[in-house]
Design a protein around this motif. Structure first.
Motif, PDB file in Angstrom:
ATOM      1  N   UNK A 155       0.860  -1.183   0.000  1.00 27.41           N
ATOM      2  CA  UNK A 155       0.000   0.000   0.000  1.00 27.41           C
ATOM      3  C   UNK A 155       0.894   1.230   0.000  1.00 27.41           C
ATOM      4  N   UNK A 156       0.670   2.133  -0.951  1.00 26.79           N
ATOM      5  CA  UNK A 156       1.461   3.358  -1.073  1.00 26.79           C
ATOM      6  C   UNK A 156       0.550   4.574  -0.979  1.00 26.79           C
ATOM      7  N   UNK A 157       0.317   5.106   0.225  1.00 24.54           N
ATOM      8  CA  UNK A 157      -0.379   6.394   0.320  1.00 24.54           C
ATOM      9  C   UNK A 157       0.584   7.510  -0.102  1.00 24.54           C
ATOM     10  N   UNK A 158       0.149   8.353  -1.015  1.00 27.25           N
ATOM     11  CA  UNK A 158       0.998   9.448  -1.504  1.00 27.25           C
ATOM     12  C   UNK A 158       0.193  10.743  -1.513  1.00 27.25           C
ATOM     13  N   UNK A 159       0.663  11.725  -0.758  1.00 27.44           N
ATOM     14  CA  UNK A 159      -0.044  13.008  -0.658  1.00 27.44           C
ATOM     15  C   UNK A 159      -1.521  12.791  -0.335  1.00 27.44           C
ATOM     16  N   UNK A 160      -1.787  11.824   0.520  1.00 30.65           N
ATOM     17  CA  UNK A 160      -3.156  11.476   0.901  1.00 30.65           C
ATOM     18  C   UNK A 160      -3.315  11.636   2.404  1.00 30.65           C
ATOM     19  N   UNK A 161      -4.567  11.585   2.867  1.00 33.08           N
ATOM     20  CA  UNK A 161      -4.792  11.887   4.274  1.00 33.08           C
ATOM     21  C   UNK A 161      -5.971  11.105   4.829  1.00 33.08           C
ATOM     22  N   UNK A 162      -5.967  10.939   6.141  1.00 31.04           N
ATOM     23  CA  UNK A 162      -7.027  10.229   6.851  1.00 31.04           C
ATOM     24  C   UNK A 162      -7.186   8.807   6.304  1.00 31.04           C
ATOM     25  N   UNK A 163      -6.212   7.964   6.647  1.00 24.87           N
ATOM     26  CA  UNK A 163      -6.150   6.608   6.119  1.00 24.87           C
ATOM     27  C   UNK A 163      -6.005   5.629   7.281  1.00 24.87           C
ATOM     28  N   UNK A 164      -6.818   4.586   7.270  1.00 23.78           N
ATOM     29  CA  UNK A 164      -6.730   3.501   8.243  1.00 23.78           C
ATOM     30  C   UNK A 164      -6.335   2.224   7.523  1.00 23.78           C
ATOM     31  N   UNK A 165      -5.218   1.640   7.949  1.00 21.21           N
ATOM     32  CA  UNK A 165      -4.734   0.367   7.403  1.00 21.21           C
ATOM     33  C   UNK A 165      -4.717  -0.618   8.560  1.00 21.21           C
TER      34      UNK A 165
END
Length: 466
Positions: free
Chosen positions: A256-266
């Protein structure tokens, strides 16, 4: 309210909460910030308009091309204001991308497999990014741009089927890779559409990319044989990745690659990847500075790591990374590194407010590694990254073949404000290596085993008897 406006409002709130621990005079584990972030993560709202993909002509025989069936399903969902699309057991061969629309859930029932054709000619050129540079390249196999309320769920499998084509491209990609970076550095980002890559450039597409999407849920599915990164969350927000399962060991198969993203639950994810499990990014160099969207407010919990590195921040992090929590995670197998922050003087940006609690590893090369000199690159440049406010409270490992705790800042920009507590490492070649740091504190830490009470002096210890 658009993404950027929301980002600014959340940034002000998050900064206010994050500052509490530093203003109190010591670094503490900021549960108040964590809970504030969790309260804002809801994932997708799922349509109740249920329909089977079979209604659109799909056949799960592993031979019939189901591309048109998925296209028809998306068009129907658009007209009806959304759809819950069920995919029964079977192998659905798809010659080209599944291009998502808003208010759609694709539910892969147990035994269902989406198997994508490996030939690059089936994947048109779309607006995407590649290693932190915005450009046009082959479409991801599952692609969503500018959407809201999107979900992929179920116990089925997504098979990138990339073994014979995309997985062989890395040795050919260097010229195009360097050209993309040169564009990043010189054209000012004035015309992203002019950054066109495709046939003959050998830049692999992502398996799944959600770009500028809001309210996303990815839950339960198994991911295998990805052409490149598996799940890329680019400039997206309010995302839940839950109970995903991986057997993705091809080249650069990040989980999983969050990039310039926000409010993420893994959470509750079983990783088994040929590269990083979670890699948090925010754009490369000029593109990261220009877009200026940090990756922020990320909770990683109850995950089972296996692959190259467990959790990575960087190296494409020029827009900044902040407010990341890694909690109650363990190992499903070998990891080269556990927690890894990597940047260099090419990147700039910042890493702030990383919290790690109650994580357990078995054998690693390095356990907790922070470097401002990644790959030895950029040392003649002056875009030094700010790395500060790192709190580790509960980190265990049976064996470390190289270094347990590493902090590498630069003299120009030291790593600042770090706290280690409850560290337990059974074996380590090097226990601690800190350079160019400020305000590093350590509480209960045992590296190389825990020392018991000292032995009593005996006659053998008497110097006069030697």
């Amino acid at each position: 309210m658009n993404f950027i406006a929301r980002a600014w409002l959340m940034m002000i709130s998050a900064f206010s909460i994050a500052a509490l621990s530093v203003q109190a005079g010591e670094l503490v584990y900021n549960t108040q910030l964590r809970d504030s972030i969790l309260s804002q993560i809801t994932g997708a709202s799922i349509s109740e308009n249920s329909v089977s993909i079979l209604k659109f002509g799909a056949k799960g025989d592993g031979v019939t091309d189901c591309k048109k069936a998925f296209d028809k399903a998306m068009k129907s969902a658009d007209k009806k204001g959304g759809a819950y699309i069920t995919v029964p057991a079977g192998v659905y061969y798809i010659k080209g991308p599944v291009t998502l629309t808003s208010n759609v859930c694709i539910n892969l029932e147990e035994g269902a497999v989406l198997k994508f054709a490996p030939e690059p000619e089936y994947y048109p050129i779309v607006n995407t990014s590649w290693e932190g540079t915005l450009l046009y390249n082959y479409s991801p196999m599952i692609y969503g741009y500018g959407l809201h309320d999107v979900a992929i769920t179920g116990k089925g499998t997504i098979d990138g089927n990339a073994m014979t084509t995309f997985a062989t491209w890395k040795k050919l990609q260097k010229p195009a890779q360097m050209r993309s970076r040169e564009m990043n550095h010189t054209d000012g980002g004035t015309d992203i559409a002019a950054r066109r890559f495709g046939e003959g450039d050998w830049l692999r597409p992502h398996l799944m990319q959600l770009y500028k999407c809001e309210n996303v849920t990815l839950e339960g599915v198994k991911i295998i044989n990805s052409p490149f990164w598996c799940v890329h969350l680019l400039q997206s927000e309010n995302v839940i990745c839950r109970s995903l399962r991986y057997d993705a060991k091809l080249v650069n198969n990040d989980g999983i690659d969050p990039e310039s993203s926000r409010n993420i639950l893994i959470e509750d994810v079983y990783f088994d990847n040929g590269d990083d499990n979670v890699a948090i990014k925010s754009g490369r160099d000029n593109d990261g500075w220009r877009v200026a969207l940090p990756c922020e407010n990320i909770i990683i919990r109850n995950c089972h790591f296996k692959g190259l590195h467990a959790v990575v921040l960087g190296s494409e992090m020029s827009g900044g990374v902040r407010n990341v929590f890694v909690e109650d995670c363990d190992y499903a197998g070998y990891c080269k590194r556990g927690i890894y922050i990597k940047t260099n003087p090419d990147r700039g940006g910042f890493v702030k407010n990383l919290y790690v609690r109650n994580c357990v590893f078995d054998e690693v090369e390095d356990l907790f590694y922070v470097t401002s000199k990644y790959a030895g690159e950029g040392l003649d440049n002056n875009h030094f990254s700010v790395i500060e406010n790192l709190v580790v409270d509960g980190l265990k490992c049976r064996k470390v073949s190289k270094a347990a705790l590493v902090l590498q800042g630069t003299s120009e920009q030291p790593v600042t404000n770090v706290r280690f507590d409850n560290i337990e490492v059974g074996e380590a070649k090097t226990g601690i290596s800190f350079s160019d740091t400020r305000n590093v504190g350590m509480g209960e830490c045992h590296i190389g085993g825990k020392v018991d009470v000292p032995t009593q002096v005996t006659s053998k210890d008497n110097l006069f008897n030697r």
